[in-house]
Motif scaffolding. Structure first.
Motif, PDB file in Angstrom:
ATOM      1  N   PRO A 133      79.595 -59.399  47.631  1.00 18.59           N
ATOM      2  CA  PRO A 133      79.029 -58.625  48.737  1.00 18.59           C
ATOM      3  C   PRO A 133      79.176 -59.335  50.076  1.00 18.59           C
ATOM      4  O   PRO A 133      79.419 -60.539  50.134  1.00 18.59           O
ATOM      5  CB  PRO A 133      77.554 -58.496  48.343  1.00 18.59           C
ATOM      6  CG  PRO A 133      77.273 -59.653  47.472  1.00 18.59           C
ATOM      7  CD  PRO A 133      78.561 -59.991  46.777  1.00 18.59           C
ATOM      8  N   HIS A 162      81.737 -58.500  41.886  1.00 18.46           N
ATOM      9  CA  HIS A 162      81.498 -57.993  43.237  1.00 18.46           C
ATOM     10  C   HIS A 162      81.185 -59.172  44.150  1.00 18.46           C
ATOM     11  O   HIS A 162      80.369 -60.019  43.797  1.00 18.46           O
ATOM     12  CB  HIS A 162      80.301 -57.036  43.259  1.00 18.46           C
ATOM     13  CG  HIS A 162      80.443 -55.881  42.329  1.00 18.46           C
ATOM     14  ND1 HIS A 162      80.077 -55.946  41.001  1.00 18.46           N
ATOM     15  CD2 HIS A 162      80.913 -54.629  42.517  1.00 18.46           C
ATOM     16  CE1 HIS A 162      80.327 -54.789  40.429  1.00 18.46           C
ATOM     17  NE2 HIS A 162      80.836 -53.962  41.326  1.00 18.46           N
ATOM     18  N   ASP A 166      81.122 -54.977  51.513  1.00 19.27           N
ATOM     19  CA  ASP A 166      80.180 -53.871  51.387  1.00 19.27           C
ATOM     20  C   ASP A 166      80.849 -52.509  51.251  1.00 19.27           C
ATOM     21  O   ASP A 166      80.306 -51.617  50.602  1.00 19.27           O
ATOM     22  CB  ASP A 166      79.236 -53.860  52.594  1.00 19.27           C
ATOM     23  CG  ASP A 166      78.232 -55.009  52.519  1.00 19.27           C
ATOM     24  OD1 ASP A 166      77.889 -55.410  51.399  1.00 19.27           O
ATOM     25  OD2 ASP A 166      77.811 -55.507  53.577  1.00 19.27           O
ATOM     26  N   ILE A 179      81.717 -52.079  47.748  1.00 21.31           N
ATOM     27  CA  ILE A 179      80.547 -52.124  46.863  1.00 21.31           C
ATOM     28  C   ILE A 179      79.594 -50.953  47.091  1.00 21.31           C
ATOM     29  O   ILE A 179      79.053 -50.397  46.153  1.00 21.31           O
ATOM     30  CB  ILE A 179      79.814 -53.476  47.026  1.00 21.31           C
ATOM     31  CG1 ILE A 179      80.703 -54.597  46.474  1.00 21.31           C
ATOM     32  CG2 ILE A 179      78.472 -53.465  46.314  1.00 21.31           C
ATOM     33  CD1 ILE A 179      80.211 -55.989  46.782  1.00 21.31           C
ATOM     34  N   ASN A 180      79.369 -50.584  48.348  1.00 22.60           N
ATOM     35  CA  ASN A 180      78.458 -49.450  48.552  1.00 22.60           C
ATOM     36  C   ASN A 180      78.966 -48.423  49.575  1.00 22.60           C
ATOM     37  O   ASN A 180      78.190 -47.613  50.070  1.00 22.60           O
ATOM     38  CB  ASN A 180      77.045 -49.935  48.923  1.00 22.60           C
ATOM     39  CG  ASN A 180      77.046 -50.867  50.115  1.00 22.60           C
ATOM     40  OD1 ASN A 180      77.818 -50.671  51.046  1.00 22.60           O
ATOM     41  ND2 ASN A 180      76.196 -51.875  50.091  1.00 22.60           N
ATOM     42  N   GLY A 220      79.897 -48.834  52.562  1.00 21.18           N
ATOM     43  CA  GLY A 220      79.895 -49.461  53.887  1.00 21.18           C
ATOM     44  C   GLY A 220      79.797 -48.466  55.032  1.00 21.18           C
ATOM     45  O   GLY A 220      79.283 -47.350  54.876  1.00 21.18           O
ATOM     46  N   TYR A 257      73.009 -69.370  46.075  1.00 23.67           N
ATOM     47  CA  TYR A 257      72.175 -68.447  46.858  1.00 23.67           C
ATOM     48  C   TYR A 257      72.755 -68.154  48.241  1.00 23.67           C
ATOM     49  O   TYR A 257      72.830 -67.005  48.658  1.00 23.67           O
ATOM     50  CB  TYR A 257      70.758 -69.034  47.001  1.00 23.67           C
ATOM     51  CG  TYR A 257      69.841 -68.189  47.853  1.00 23.67           C
ATOM     52  CD1 TYR A 257      69.205 -67.071  47.310  1.00 23.67           C
ATOM     53  CD2 TYR A 257      69.620 -68.477  49.196  1.00 23.67           C
ATOM     54  CE1 TYR A 257      68.379 -66.277  48.085  1.00 23.67           C
ATOM     55  CE2 TYR A 257      68.791 -67.683  49.983  1.00 23.67           C
ATOM     56  CZ  TYR A 257      68.172 -66.593  49.418  1.00 23.67           C
ATOM     57  OH  TYR A 257      67.354 -65.803  50.191  1.00 23.67           O
ATOM     58  N   GLU A 258      73.189 -69.185  48.926  1.00 24.22           N
ATOM     59  CA  GLU A 258      73.583 -68.992  50.325  1.00 24.22           C
ATOM     60  C   GLU A 258      74.901 -68.233  50.478  1.00 24.22           C
ATOM     61  O   GLU A 258      75.271 -67.845  51.579  1.00 24.22           O
ATOM     62  CB  GLU A 258      73.667 -70.337  51.034  1.00 24.22           C
ATOM     63  CG  GLU A 258      72.309 -71.011  51.061  1.00 24.22           C
ATOM     64  CD  GLU A 258      72.191 -72.101  52.099  1.00 24.22           C
ATOM     65  OE1 GLU A 258      73.150 -72.295  52.844  1.00 24.22           O
ATOM     66  OE2 GLU A 258      71.138 -72.732  52.139  1.00 24.22           O
ATOM     67  N   VAL A 280      75.610 -65.425  48.593  1.00 29.16           N
ATOM     68  CA  VAL A 280      75.404 -63.994  48.327  1.00 29.16           C
ATOM     69  C   VAL A 280      74.656 -63.404  49.511  1.00 29.16           C
ATOM     70  O   VAL A 280      73.470 -63.654  49.706  1.00 29.16           O
ATOM     71  CB  VAL A 280      74.613 -63.772  47.024  1.00 29.16           C
ATOM     72  CG1 VAL A 280      74.367 -62.283  46.795  1.00 29.16           C
ATOM     73  CG2 VAL A 280      75.361 -64.353  45.848  1.00 29.16           C
ATOM     74  N   LYS A 281      75.371 -62.665  50.336  1.00 29.93           N
ATOM     75  CA  LYS A 281      74.762 -62.054  51.523  1.00 29.93           C
ATOM     76  C   LYS A 281      75.302 -60.638  51.654  1.00 29.93           C
ATOM     77  O   LYS A 281      76.468 -60.379  51.363  1.00 29.93           O
ATOM     78  CB  LYS A 281      75.124 -62.844  52.788  1.00 29.93           C
ATOM     79  CG  LYS A 281      74.453 -64.218  52.861  1.00 29.93           C
ATOM     80  CD  LYS A 281      73.006 -64.109  53.301  1.00 29.93           C
ATOM     81  CE  LYS A 281      72.259 -65.419  53.221  1.00 29.93           C
ATOM     82  NZ  LYS A 281      71.830 -65.783  51.866  1.00 29.93           N
ATOM     83  N   TYR A 282      74.440 -59.717  52.108  1.00 33.55           N
ATOM     84  CA  TYR A 282      74.871 -58.330  52.247  1.00 33.55           C
ATOM     85  C   TYR A 282      75.308 -58.005  53.679  1.00 33.55           C
ATOM     86  O   TYR A 282      75.541 -56.854  54.006  1.00 33.55           O
ATOM     87  CB  TYR A 282      73.744 -57.369  51.866  1.00 33.55           C
ATOM     88  CG  TYR A 282      73.284 -57.455  50.426  1.00 33.55           C
ATOM     89  CD1 TYR A 282      73.986 -58.179  49.470  1.00 33.55           C
ATOM     90  CD2 TYR A 282      72.133 -56.787  50.026  1.00 33.55           C
ATOM     91  CE1 TYR A 282      73.547 -58.248  48.166  1.00 33.55           C
ATOM     92  CE2 TYR A 282      71.683 -56.846  48.720  1.00 33.55           C
ATOM     93  CZ  TYR A 282      72.393 -57.586  47.787  1.00 33.55           C
ATOM     94  OH  TYR A 282      71.951 -57.637  46.503  1.00 33.55           O
ATOM     95  N   ASP A 283      75.338 -59.009  54.549  1.00 28.97           N
ATOM     96  CA  ASP A 283      75.704 -58.707  55.940  1.00 28.97           C
ATOM     97  C   ASP A 283      76.750 -59.677  56.460  1.00 28.97           C
ATOM     98  O   ASP A 283      77.239 -60.514  55.716  1.00 28.97           O
ATOM     99  CB  ASP A 283      74.464 -58.714  56.844  1.00 28.97           C
ATOM    100  CG  ASP A 283      73.735 -60.046  56.785  1.00 28.97           C
ATOM    101  OD1 ASP A 283      74.129 -60.925  56.011  1.00 28.97           O
ATOM    102  OD2 ASP A 283      72.755 -60.198  57.534  1.00 28.97           O
TER     103      ASP A 283
END
Lengths: 181, 237
Positions: free
Chosen positions: A149, A147, A85, A88-89, A91, A175-176, A178-181
Motif C-alpha cells: 500500500p 499488496h 493505492d 489496492i483500492n 485510488g 511497521y514504518e 506500511v503506509k496508506y498515503d
C-alpha cells in the motif's frame, strides 16, 4: 542459472509507483545485476514476453483494456504484487465510482468547463477501450499475491519486498513501511 | 462497594482492578492495550464498534461496556480475536470511501493506525463505494461522511462534554448517517471549532478547515509508533 525475471505494468494509475521504484537510487544498479526485466517502461515492451517470477502492477482497472492487461499479466507472473493505492483500492480514479458513468462521460466530453465539443457527441471509436462501470482494485479482478500500500509506496517499501522475494524470504514489512498515503 | 480491589486474569496474566471499572479501563491501567475505536476517555462507553471484543469466561463481550468481576478470565490477544478485529477494520474500510492518500487525517487517524497495527495491506472484502454527503456549511469545520464510521464519539462528546447535542444519527442499516440538529446543516448549529466533539472524531470525518497537512509526514501521531503502544509502555495520558 538464469536471473529471475521481473515485469511491471501500469493500469489506471499515474506512474507514481514506477517513479517510486526508480527512487531506489543507486540500489537500481544492484537490481540490474540481480534480475532481468521483461515488460516495463525501461524497455517499453507492449506485452509481457513470457513467464516471469515477479510482476508489479500499478493502478486499478478502469476500462476493458486494463482488465485484459491484468489477466495477461496474471497468467505470466509466478508472484503478482499490486503496488499502491490505485491497485489496492482504486485510488484517486475510484472517486468516479460514486458518480453514474453517464454523468462522468458528460462532464468529460460535453459539459465540462474547458470542453469544446460543438457536436456534443461522446467519443465512440472502437479503438478507445470501453470504461467499466466502476474502477476496480486489481484483487477484485484477478488473484493477487501481495499488496504494497501507499500513494505511492516508498522506495524502501518496494525494495524491502523485492529483496525479500529475491532471497526467498517472507515478505514481512516493518511497521514504518506500511503506509496508506 | 466502590473502589473495592478485585482480581481477574487477562491473557493468562493476573491483574488488579477496581470494581465498577470496565474490562478495557482495567486492562489499560495494567498496561494491556485492547484495540478500540468507539471508546474514548471521558465519554460514556457505546459498545458500537465491537473492535474491543474480548472473550470473558469463553463468551464474547465488548470490553468497553463489560464491568470487571472477581476471578473473570479475559482473553484479548488471541489469533481468533485478532482475526475478528481485522475483519471489522476491513469492513469499515470497504463500507466507506476513505481515500487515505489525500485525507488530511492520514497519519493521525485511529482507523488507519489500527489497520497498520494489524498489518492490513489490503481489505479482503469487495469495496462498496457508497454515496455519502459532505457538509461544508460551517465556516471552520466540515463533515465528510465518506469517512464516517458511525462510532458516535462526536455524538457523545457534543452531548456529554460540550452540552450542545449537535450531532445524532438518522436512518437504519446501510442508510444510517451522521446528522446535525439544524436544518441548514452544520453551519446552523452551535458547534464551535474548539468543541470536544470536533476533536473526538477518530477518522477524517469531522475536520477543522484550513489546518490540513499541518504536521509533516514523519512527525504525525502514528508515523513511527503503533496505536496502543503508549498504553503498553505505560505512558498513556
Amino acid at each position: 542459472m538464469s536471473k529471475p525475471k521481473i515485469a511491471t505494468t501500469s493500469l489506471c494509475g499515474c506512474f507514481g509507483c514506477h517513479m517510486s521504484l526508480l527512487d531506489i537510487d543507486e540500489r537500481i544498479l544492484k537490481l540490474i545485476e540481480l534480475v532481468d526485466f521483461d515488460r516495463s517502461p525501461i524497455n517499453d515492451l507492449k506485452h509481457i514476453q513470457g513467464p516471469v517470477d515477479i510482476g508489479f502492477v500499478e493502478g486499478g482497472c478502469a476500462n476493458e483494456e486494463n482488465v485484459k492487461v491484468l489477466q495477461e499479466f496474471r497468467k505470466n507472473c509466478r508472484v503478482l504484487i499490486s503496488v499502491g493505492d490505485c491497485a489496492i483500492n482504486g485510488g484517486i480514479p475510484a472517486m468516479r465510482n460514486m458518480v453514474p458513468l453517464e454523468e462522468c462521460y458528460e462532464e468529460a466530453f460535453v459539459n465540462g468547463p474547458t470542453v469544446v465539443n460543438p457536436t456534443g457527441e461522446v467519443p465512440n471509436d472502437v479503438e478507445i477501450p470501453l470504461l467499466l462501470d466502476k474502477v476496480y482494485p486489481c484483487h477484485e479482478v484477478v488473484k493477487v499475491d501481495y499488496h504494497l500500500p501507499g500513494g505511492p509506496p516508498s522506495a524502501d517499501t518496494l525494495w524491502a519486498a523485492l529483496s525479500a522475494l529475491l532471497t526467498d524470504q517472507p515478505v514481512e514489512l516493518p511497521y514504518e513501511l506500511v503506509k496508506y498515503d | 462497594m466502590t473502589n473495592q480491589r478485585i482480581q481477574l486474569t487477562i491473557d493468562g496474566r493476573k491483574i488488579e482492578a477496581s470494581s465498577g471499572q470496565s474490562i478495557l479501563a482495567a486492562a489499560e491501567d495494567a498496561g494491556v492495550y485492547i484495540p478500540r475505536l468507539c471508546w474514548m476517555k471521558g465519554l460514556s462507553p457505546a459498545g458500537s464498534c465491537r473492535v474491543c471484543t474480548v472473550r470473558v469466561n469463553g463468551r464474547p463481550q465488548s470490553a468497553c461496556t463489560q464491568p470487571v468481576t472477581p476471578g473473570m478470565i479475559v482473553e484479548n490477544d488471541t489469533e481468533e480475536l485478532r482475526g475478528l478485529r481485522r475483519n471489522l477494520i476491513d469492513m469499515l474500510f470497504v463500507e466507506g470511501n476513505h481515500f487515505c492518500m489525500f485525507c488530511e487525517k492520514s497519519g493521525n487517524c485511529e482507523l488507519q493506525a489500527l489497520a497498520y497495527r494489524f498489518g492490513i495491506t489490503a481489505p479482503k472484502y469487495p469495496f462498496m463505494f457508497p454515496q455519502r454527503e459532505l457538509d461544508a456549511t460551517h465556516p471552520e469545520v466540515f463533515i465528510d461522511r465518506n469517512r464516517c464510521i458511525l462510532c458516535s464519539r462526536c455524538v457523545r462528546a457534543s452531548g456529554e462534554l460540550d452540552g450542545k447535542h449537535a450531532f445524532g444519527f438518522v436512518g437504519r442499516g446501510p442508510d444510517k448517517r451522521l446528522a446535525v440538529n439544524a436544518e441548514g446543516g452544520l453551519g446552523d448549529t452551535e458547534v464551535a471549532v474548539d468543541d470536544e466533539a470536533v476533536g473526538a472524531c477518530p477518522t477524517g470525518s469531522l475536520l477543522k478547515k484550513r489546518v490540513g497537512f499541518e504536521v509533516p509526514v514523519g512527525a504525525r501521531r502514528f508515523d513511527h509508533v503503533t496505536i496502543g503502544s503508549d498504553v503498553e509502555e505505560g505512558t498513556a495520558k
